[in-house]
Design an enzyme around this catalytic site. Structure first.
Site, mmCIF file in Angstrom:
data_model
loop_
_atom_site.group_PDB
_atom_site.id
_atom_site.type_symbol
_atom_site.label_atom_id
_atom_site.label_comp_id
_atom_site.label_asym_id
_atom_site.label_seq_id
_atom_site.Cartn_x
_atom_site.Cartn_y
_atom_site.Cartn_z
ATOM 1 N NE ARG A 162 59.123 48.505 54.658
ATOM 2 C CZ ARG A 162 58.977 49.805 54.881
ATOM 3 N NH1 ARG A 162 60.043 50.589 54.933
ATOM 4 N NH2 ARG A 162 57.787 50.321 55.063
ATOM 5 N NE ARG A 171 57.800 50.743 58.593
ATOM 6 C CZ ARG A 171 57.347 51.940 58.218
ATOM 7 N NH1 ARG A 171 58.207 52.872 57.848
ATOM 8 N NH2 ARG A 171 56.049 52.207 58.231
ATOM 9 C CG ASP A 174 61.237 53.523 56.955
ATOM 10 O OD1 ASP A 174 60.797 53.429 55.791
ATOM 11 O OD2 ASP A 174 60.762 54.315 57.790
ATOM 12 C CG ASP A 176 61.166 57.655 55.386
ATOM 13 O OD1 ASP A 176 60.515 56.879 54.667
ATOM 14 O OD2 ASP A 176 61.033 57.708 56.620
#
Length: 238
Positions: A162, A171, A174, A176
């Site tokens: 990325r 993306r 990702d 989180d």
């Protein structure tokens, strides 16, 4: 870093809270974690004096001497608690990206992958026109701090290839940090629980699958969140 705060965390390094009891907190400069808290009651003057003495000692001593002087253990870790990370990918081999992130978590010290939700396909939220996402949530047991988990998440994203791009854009991966036990963090680049945790059906649906108590709502019909045929594997060698 050293600062004067209220016991609940209000205040800043430059000034004390307006009223009530105060503490002097020493934080790890890189991680932002609290390594020593010294309560001073309501004596702000004493807190300011101690703050200056600690700052002087920080400049005077090397790290090992300072930690010994202030009884800061070098091997203390937070307790192990359950944390949840959200995974998403909508570019390239989406399944491979998600599986590599699970494998990377399992290979990280202080992290044990407990469970992985089903994988869901969802339309992107905001941003330019782009492919649908594959999303999942991973449950881990860890003694890592929220800041350390953020660093691990960024490392996994980097390893997936990325690169910085348009906000809300497509993306490769990702990752989180959603929840870390009962920890609460409110910093410029890190907020835990995740600030949009309860707004996102593509998080609520897989999170409810792992622990229904953590998902106060699951939208009717799962709000366009479609269970896919993809299955992620929890590594057996951890």
């Amino acid at each position: 870093m050293v600062g004067i705060e209220a016991p609940d965390g209000r205040g800043a390094a430059s000034h004390a809270p307006d009223e009530g009891p105060v503490v002097v907190r020493v934080r790890d400069r890189d991680r932002g974690t609290i390594v020593r808290t010294i309560p001073l009651g309501t004596d702000v003057a004493a807190a300011e004096d101690l703050q200056e003495r600690i700052r002087d000692d920080l400049s005077r001593y090397d790290a090992d001497t300072f930690m010994q002087r202030y009884a800061i253990g070098t091997d203390t870790r937070p307790p192990v608690r359950r944390a949840y990370l959200g995974l998403g990918s909508n570019v390239g081999d989406r399944t491979l990206a998600l599986q590599h992130s699970v494998d990377g978590l399992a290979a990280t010290g202080g992290v044990a992958v407990v469970a992985v939700s089903s994988v869901y396909e969802t339309a992107p939220v905001g941003g330019p026109e782009q492919p649908d996402y594959l999303n999942a949530v991973v449950a881990i047991d860890t003694d890592r701090t929220p800041r350390e988990l953020l660093e691990i998440a960024k490392r996994l994203e980097d390893e997936a290839g990325r690169v910085p791009g348009e906000r809300w854009g497509p993306r490769l991966l990702d990752v989180d940090v959603l929840l870390v036990g009962d920890d609460e963090v409110d910093e410029e680049d890190l907020v835990v629980p995740h600030p949009r945790l309860y707004e996102r059906a593509f998080v609520m649906v897989p999170l409810a699958e792992l622990d229904p108590m953590l998902a106060p709502w699951v939208p009717p019909g799962e709000a366009g969140v479609r269970r896919s045929e993809v299955q992620l594997v929890v590594p057996q060698t951890q």
